[in-house]
Enzyme design. Structure first.
Site, PDB file in Angstrom:
ATOM      1  N   GLY A 228       0.913  -1.252  -0.033  1.00  0.00           N
ATOM      2  CA  GLY A 228       0.196  -0.051   0.082  1.00  0.00           C
ATOM      3  C   GLY A 228       0.748   1.406   0.027  1.00  0.00           C
ATOM      4  O   GLY A 228       0.401   2.341   0.413  1.00  0.00           O
TER       5      GLY A 228
ATOM      6  N   GLY B 230       2.360   2.270  -2.620  1.00  0.00           N
ATOM      7  CA  GLY B 230       2.166   2.745  -3.984  1.00  0.00           C
ATOM      8  C   GLY B 230       3.635   2.395  -4.794  1.00  0.00           C
ATOM      9  O   GLY B 230       4.174   3.134  -5.589  1.00  0.00           O
ATOM     10  N   SER B 231       4.274   1.361  -4.649  1.00  0.00           N
ATOM     11  CA  SER B 231       5.354   0.735  -5.157  1.00  0.00           C
ATOM     12  C   SER B 231       5.129   0.841  -6.842  1.00  0.00           C
ATOM     13  O   SER B 231       6.016   1.087  -7.677  1.00  0.00           O
ATOM     14  CB  SER B 231       6.095  -0.470  -4.737  1.00  0.00           C
ATOM     15  OG  SER B 231       5.055  -1.404  -4.902  1.00  0.00           O
ATOM     16  N   SER B 232       3.909   0.165  -7.248  1.00  0.00           N
ATOM     17  CA  SER B 232       3.857   0.094  -8.733  1.00  0.00           C
ATOM     18  C   SER B 232       3.528   1.562  -9.428  1.00  0.00           C
ATOM     19  O   SER B 232       4.174   1.618 -10.270  1.00  0.00           O
ATOM     20  CB  SER B 232       2.884  -0.918  -8.898  1.00  0.00           C
ATOM     21  OG  SER B 232       1.478  -0.348  -8.562  1.00  0.00           O
ATOM     22  N   ALA B 233       2.957   2.312  -8.570  1.00  0.00           N
ATOM     23  CA  ALA B 233       2.794   3.774  -9.304  1.00  0.00           C
ATOM     24  C   ALA B 233       4.218   4.597  -9.532  1.00  0.00           C
ATOM     25  O   ALA B 233       4.569   4.996 -10.236  1.00  0.00           O
ATOM     26  CB  ALA B 233       2.124   4.474  -8.464  1.00  0.00           C
ATOM     27  N   ALA B 234       4.972   4.196  -8.246  1.00  0.00           N
ATOM     28  CA  ALA B 234       6.236   4.776  -8.068  1.00  0.00           C
ATOM     29  C   ALA B 234       7.271   4.258  -9.411  1.00  0.00           C
ATOM     30  O   ALA B 234       7.936   5.081  -9.971  1.00  0.00           O
ATOM     31  CB  ALA B 234       7.122   4.536  -7.049  1.00  0.00           C
TER      32      ALA B 234
ATOM     33  N   ASP C  14      -2.177   7.497  -6.324  1.00  0.00           N
ATOM     34  CA  ASP C  14      -0.946   7.121  -6.387  1.00  0.00           C
ATOM     35  C   ASP C  14       0.128   7.713  -7.160  1.00  0.00           C
ATOM     36  O   ASP C  14       1.128   8.292  -6.867  1.00  0.00           O
ATOM     37  CB  ASP C  14      -0.575   5.614  -6.351  1.00  0.00           C
ATOM     38  CG  ASP C  14      -1.412   4.974  -5.299  1.00  0.00           C
ATOM     39  OD1 ASP C  14      -2.355   5.401  -4.670  1.00  0.00           O
ATOM     40  OD2 ASP C  14      -1.169   3.793  -5.209  1.00  0.00           O
TER      41      ASP C  14
END
Ligand code: PMV
Length: 322
Positions: free
Chosen positions: A85, A87-91, A133
């Protein structure tokens, strides 16, 4: 070689409700993801061939940037807890988009990175994702996302998404504080269990379709988020904390909390202005707002979680100049 960094995020108010057009407020955190691209003979991620199923965000961005014929080796390093949660995929998507633009000799544009990364997230999340995100990771600081900002914040850009029922629109703008006072600090606590955003978003969709009370919980989260925004802007930190607590109650009644998240939240409450789960829930992280970060971090660790202290304001995405 080109490197770009994008921070993770923590949602202060509005997770899940934002998928249905309610507002959400999130902050960038002090850790994130770095993507490094170097020219190569074939596309690879961490020395393994690029796989559309394993790397849907990356693959989508390569296709949409029309660079499939310019193979590169992609190296990723992350300071975030995975699937937590934060936001690693957004980053990852934002950093990848910035790095791809730079490798094409284009100027780095955080809004363009946010828009591309949002579409990549939606593609990877069966078509449904809010821009929360990706916008927060790109812009940094504290960000509000809503289908109508109604004069509550200045609009920096608008994100849209084509969904089966039509087009969804979100306005995105910065939350600036009207106070000079130093804000409290945020402490995140990882529960040790991954959270699956797609699964939790679908679970909430099923829950609200047959239950008016649960639908009202989502509407209440929307109202609490607007209250949180007013409190934030005036630096009324106790009210911000109380609104976080109230938001957590609603998220819990939507079956998004877990016994471990509840343990961590109970452990920090005596030393915090407020605490709640953050992100999609069902695992992942909780967060606390506090003036006593070390004590809160210690309480999280003693209750079996992993703590991460982050200032209230952290920078957004950027190219790492060599
Ligand atoms: O992926 P997470 O755990 O950071 O959660 C994202 C927030 C949601 O509101 C649950 C989904 C979304 O797309 O906004």
């Amino acid at each position: 070689m080109v490197s770009a960094y994008a921070p993770g995020k923590a949602i202060l108010f509005g997770e899940h409700a934002v998928v249905y057009g309610h507002p959400a407020i999130a902050v960038a955190i002090s850790k994130g993801v770095t993507v490094t691209l170097s020219k190569s003979d074939s596309w690879s991620v961490e020395n393994r061939p690029l796989s559309p199923s394993r790397h849907p965000h990356i693959n989508w961005l390569i296709e949409k940037n029309c660079v499939t014929d310019k193979p590169m080796s992609i190296k990723i390093s992350s300071g975030l807890f995975p699937a937590a949660g934060q936001g690693s995929s957004a980053a990852l998507s934002v950093a990848m988009q910035l790095a791809l633009s730079r490798s094409e000799g284009l100027p780095s544009n955080p809004i363009e990175a946010a828009l591309f990364a949002h579409q990549a997230e939606a593609h990877a999340q069966s078509g449904l994702a809010s821009p929360t995100d990706t916008a927060t990771s790109s812009m940094g600081g504290c960000v509000v996302v809503s289908n109508d900002l109604k004069g509550t914040a200045e609009r920096t850009f608008q994100a849209t998404l084509e969904v089966p029922g039509g087009t969804r629109r979100w306005d995105v703008g910065p939350v600036s504080l009207q106070t000079e006072e130093e804000p409290p600090v945020l402490v995140l606590g990882y529960s040790g269990t991954p959270s699956q955003t797609g699964k939790m978003v679908s679970m909430v969709a099923a829950l609200i379709s047959g239950d008016e009370d649960r639908k009202r919980d989502l509407d209440s989260i929307g109202e609490l988020t607007l209250m949180g925004l007013v409190a934030l802007r005036s630096g009324a930190w106790e009210a911000v904390g109380m609104t976080m607590d109230a938001c957590h109650d609603k998220l819990r009644s939507l079956a998004l909390s877990t016994p471990m998240l509840e343990n961590l939240i109970s452990a920090v409450r005596p030393h915090s202005l407020g605490a709640k789960l953050t992100g999609s829930g069902g695992g992942g992280c909780m967060m606390a707002l506090t003036y006593d970060a070390d004590r809160v971090a210690q309480s999280i660790e003693m209750a079996g979680g992993k703590a991460m202290i982050t200032p209230f304001f952290s920078d957004g995405a950027r190219i790492i100049e060599p």
